[in-house]
Design a protein around this motif. Structure first.
Motif, PDB file in Angstrom:
ATOM      1  N   GLY A 343       0.779  -1.233   0.000  1.00 35.72           N
ATOM      2  CA  GLY A 343       0.000   0.000   0.000  1.00 35.72           C
ATOM      3  C   GLY A 343       0.806   1.276   0.000  1.00 35.72           C
ATOM      4  O   GLY A 343       0.325   2.321  -0.444  1.00 35.72           O
ATOM      5  N   ALA A 344       2.032   1.249   0.471  1.00 33.78           N
ATOM      6  CA  ALA A 344       2.799   2.485   0.616  1.00 33.78           C
ATOM      7  C   ALA A 344       3.090   3.145  -0.723  1.00 33.78           C
ATOM      8  O   ALA A 344       3.169   4.381  -0.808  1.00 33.78           O
ATOM      9  N   ASN A 345       3.257   2.372  -1.801  1.00 39.58           N
ATOM     10  CA  ASN A 345       3.590   2.933  -3.110  1.00 39.58           C
ATOM     11  C   ASN A 345       2.383   3.087  -4.029  1.00 39.58           C
ATOM     12  O   ASN A 345       2.528   3.594  -5.147  1.00 39.58           O
ATOM     13  N   LEU A 346       1.213   2.646  -3.596  1.00 37.81           N
ATOM     14  CA  LEU A 346       0.055   2.620  -4.495  1.00 37.81           C
ATOM     15  C   LEU A 346      -0.479   4.025  -4.781  1.00 37.81           C
ATOM     16  O   LEU A 346      -0.614   4.846  -3.875  1.00 37.81           O
ATOM     17  N   GLN A 347      -0.795   4.268  -6.070  1.00 41.31           N
ATOM     18  CA  GLN A 347      -1.496   5.468  -6.494  1.00 41.31           C
ATOM     19  C   GLN A 347      -2.948   5.164  -6.854  1.00 41.31           C
ATOM     20  O   GLN A 347      -3.787   6.063  -6.843  1.00 41.31           O
ATOM     21  N   THR A 348      -3.209   3.908  -7.181  1.00 41.20           N
ATOM     22  CA  THR A 348      -4.559   3.445  -7.511  1.00 41.20           C
ATOM     23  C   THR A 348      -4.822   2.154  -6.758  1.00 41.20           C
ATOM     24  O   THR A 348      -4.014   1.224  -6.822  1.00 41.20           O
ATOM     25  N   LEU A 349      -5.953   2.098  -6.048  1.00 40.62           N
ATOM     26  CA  LEU A 349      -6.347   0.888  -5.332  1.00 40.62           C
ATOM     27  C   LEU A 349      -7.812   0.596  -5.620  1.00 40.62           C
ATOM     28  O   LEU A 349      -8.688   1.407  -5.297  1.00 40.62           O
ATOM     29  N   CYS A 350      -8.069  -0.540  -6.266  1.00 39.11           N
ATOM     30  CA  CYS A 350      -9.436  -0.945  -6.601  1.00 39.11           C
ATOM     31  C   CYS A 350      -9.664  -2.359  -6.082  1.00 39.11           C
ATOM     32  O   CYS A 350      -9.049  -3.318  -6.575  1.00 39.11           O
ATOM     33  N   LEU A 351     -10.528  -2.481  -5.101  1.00 39.07           N
ATOM     34  CA  LEU A 351     -10.890  -3.773  -4.515  1.00 39.07           C
ATOM     35  C   LEU A 351     -12.397  -3.935  -4.667  1.00 39.07           C
ATOM     36  O   LEU A 351     -13.175  -3.204  -4.064  1.00 39.07           O
ATOM     37  N   GLU A 352     -12.800  -4.904  -5.473  1.00 37.38           N
ATOM     38  CA  GLU A 352     -14.217  -5.091  -5.771  1.00 37.38           C
ATOM     39  C   GLU A 352     -14.670  -6.468  -5.299  1.00 37.38           C
ATOM     40  O   GLU A 352     -14.006  -7.477  -5.546  1.00 37.38           O
ATOM     41  N   ASN A 353     -15.801  -6.460  -4.621  1.00 35.44           N
ATOM     42  CA  ASN A 353     -16.475  -7.701  -4.225  1.00 35.44           C
ATOM     43  C   ASN A 353     -15.586  -8.580  -3.343  1.00 35.44           C
ATOM     44  O   ASN A 353     -15.537  -9.792  -3.505  1.00 35.44           O
ATOM     45  N   PHE A 354     -14.885  -7.970  -2.395  1.00 26.55           N
ATOM     46  CA  PHE A 354     -14.104  -8.732  -1.432  1.00 26.55           C
ATOM     47  C   PHE A 354     -14.909  -8.875  -0.148  1.00 26.55           C
ATOM     48  O   PHE A 354     -15.016  -7.945   0.648  1.00 26.55           O
ATOM     49  N   MET A 355     -15.515 -10.037   0.021  1.00 25.62           N
ATOM     50  CA  MET A 355     -16.339 -10.305   1.196  1.00 25.62           C
ATOM     51  C   MET A 355     -16.114 -11.739   1.636  1.00 25.62           C
ATOM     52  O   MET A 355     -15.917 -12.633   0.809  1.00 25.62           O
ATOM     53  N   ASP A 356     -16.129 -11.944   2.935  1.00 21.11           N
ATOM     54  CA  ASP A 356     -16.031 -13.282   3.514  1.00 21.11           C
ATOM     55  C   ASP A 356     -17.303 -13.532   4.315  1.00 21.11           C
ATOM     56  O   ASP A 356     -17.533 -12.914   5.362  1.00 21.11           O
TER      57      ASP A 356
END
Length: 560
Positions: A343-356
């Motif tokens: 995460g420290a270097n990320l400029q774009t973060l897309c997390l879709e439909n992550f559910m447990d």
């Protein structure tokens, strides 16, 4: 007994026929009275009935008759048309009379300009909401696409126009083995084909052969891309560093691994979507092992990927753009470890439909994002019912990250159908306080906002955030679909608070009606629109004058 029933049935039939004849005679008399007018004598009815007795009966089908117009002899059929004076017409004259009648009827109807609804819907789904005359460049591009089979060469066209032509050819299903050659030149380094479903296996090899210095390859719906094509690409495309393949399901897992081992040092971007049979966790592990310079990774709907892939991606050291949408359930701890690692270097973060489904709602993922990600400009976190409103408040309150340019948190809400309003004590998903914190943090630089189906945001919160006094100077597009509390007042407040707004989407917001859309803005999905889904603004609305009137207690009914 049977004879009596038969006589009774016959008597009932005769009475029914008599009633029908009487009704027809009454209708004829009423029609003659209407045609005659109020000043004519009613005794003319008796005269008309008497004259009917002497009129010549119409010929029966199969008999011969002279055409009333051309006087030719013809055989009467059940479909013979009646002439203007009561006679019959032959087949050519009957067709001509029908055609003339339709033309006259069409000429009397007022001409109402109508847009091609299918074309409008297609453009809307592509995100095109322009109005008025098209630019000359766009007209030329569309003309080329309409005559694709007659073109021999595009010549020296800029890359942007070539890409736009490829999009239009793909949309019109005109991209085939012949037209594909128009987009290939030896001096190019980028090939983007947005619809490769009609290309054959040999065509993919031809792309590499004609463009040997290719650096970026993008093929969507490449269903005929096979192992042989991958082997040819590995051998010939020495400088390839960006790959995007959608639907390449005929490539085996071993050839994916061979690609990464042979071209991994140069590979900087990989985007793969809709892979079913191959590309499993072993391929992802090889990707991370052999591609140390990978900075952009996008894996969506790859059905073979699971927990081992998440753990492998956590070892990527140079990732700057990460998009993940997996089909298998991922334990929350593994997802948290991934964010803490990259995460420290990320400029774009897309997390879709992550559910447990096995775990209770928790905000560990949002806490990890807040503690690690401080350089994001684009944030997508969708279809989640585990994180709470308190988690979003914690994320956006005093977050050291710069204000975000792009936010998509659609469908972050409670999924309990028995309790659609969600729990009262701790709202699940984005709700009132979280939405306020989000706009307070990123509202100054926000350009795109999607909060569709975030149904736990109250009407009072919307009117407070978009009150006309708070300004969001960069916001150009907002999606409020299926937020049931959104109404005309909220939309009018958006018009006043967002001076650069161009597009507002309100599907499923049944309180939106009678909105005067300012010039240059398109409102999509207003349910009270009679014909068009899109409402384009024509009026020039002075926001400063409107605010002054409201401060003085003068209500403007057109906007609120």
């Amino acid at each position: 007994m049977a004879a009596e029933r038969s006589r009774k049935r016959k008597r009932n039939q005769e009475e029914s026929i008599a009633r029908i004849k009487k009704g027809k005679e009454a209708k004829k008399k009423a029609a003659r009275k209407k045609k005659r007018g109020p000043d004519d004598d009613e005794d003319d009815d008796d005269y008309d009935d008497m004259m009917d007795m002497y009129r010549k009966a119409k010929p029966l089908p199969g008999q011969l008759e002279n055409c009333e117009l051309c006087e030719k002899r013809f055989t009467v059929t059940p479909y013979s048309k009646a002439g203007p004076d009561g006679g019959l017409l032959c087949t050519p004259c009957g067709k001509s009379q029908t055609k003339d009648a339709k033309a006259a009827e069409k000429a009397l109807k007022p001409v109402v300009p109508r847009k091609a609804r299918r074309k409008l819907e297609s453009n809307r789904l592509d995100g095109i909401t322009t109005r008025g005359a098209k630019p000359l460049q766009q007209l030329c591009i569309e003309k080329l696409a309409n005559h694709s089979e007659d073109i021999d060469d595009f010549g020296e066209m800029p890359e942007a126009i070539m890409n736009r032509l490829s999009e239009i050819f793909s949309k019109k299903r005109a991209m085939n083995s012949t037209t594909m050659k128009l987009f290939l030149r030896p001096d190019m380094d980028t090939v983007a084909i947005h619809e490769a479903a009609y290309l054959e296996t040999e065509d993919f090899n031809q792309i590499i052969a004609v463009v040997p210095e290719i650096k970026k390859l993008s093929l969507r719906n490449c269903c005929q891309f096979k192992d042989g094509n991958m082997e040819y690409l590995i051998e010939k495309a020495q400088q390839l560093n960006e790959i995007q393949l959608l639907g390449a399901n005929l490539v085996s897992n071993d050839n994916w691994i061979n690609l990464f081992s042979a071209r991994g040092k140069n590979l900087k971007a990989l985007k793969l979507e809709w892979l079913d049979a191959a590309f499993n966790d072993e391929a992802v592990q090889a990707l991370i092992e052999f591609c140390p310079n990978l900075s952009r990774l996008k894996l969506e709907r790859c059905k073979q990927l699971g927990v081992d892939s998440i753990r492998a991606i956590a070892r990527a050291e140079n990732l700057e753009h990460l998009t993940l949408r997996l089909c298998k359930e991922i334990p929350r701890n593994d997802l948290v470890e991934l964010i803490l690692a990259v995460g420290a270097n990320l400029q774009t973060l897309c997390l879709e439909n992550f559910m447990d489904s096995k775990e209770e709602p928790d905000d560990d993922v949002l806490i990890a994002i807040r503690d690690t990600c401080t350089h994001l400009s684009k944030f997508r976190f969708t279809e989640n019912h585990e994180c709470t409103d308190a988690g979003f408040v914690n994320l956006f309150t005093n977050w050291p990250n710069y204000p975000l340019r792009y936010i998509d948190v659609n469908s972050t809400r409670d999924m309990d159908n028995a309790n659609p309003e969600g729990p009262e004590d701790f709202p699940v998903g984005l709700a009132d306080v979280g939405f306020r914190a989000m706009m307070a943090h990123s509202g100054s630089r926000l350009e795109y906002l999607d909060i569709a189906s975030c149904r736990h945001i109250a009407h009072e919160t919307f009117t407070e955030v978009f009150d006309g006094e708070k300004q969001y100077p960069q916001l150009r597009e907002i999606n409020l679909s299926f937020c049931p509390v959104v109404d005309t007042q909220v939309v009018a407040g958006i018009f006043r608070s967002c001076p650069q707004i161009k597009k507002v989407v309100t599907f499923g917001c049944f309180g939106v009606s009678d909105v005067v859309v300012p010039k240059g803005i398109v409102l999509i999905g207003a349910p009270k629109a009679q014909d068009a889904i899109e409402q384009f603004g024509d009026t020039i609305f002075d926001f400063q004058t409107d605010m002054m009137r409201r401060e003085n207690g003068i209500v403007v009914p057109t906007m609120a």
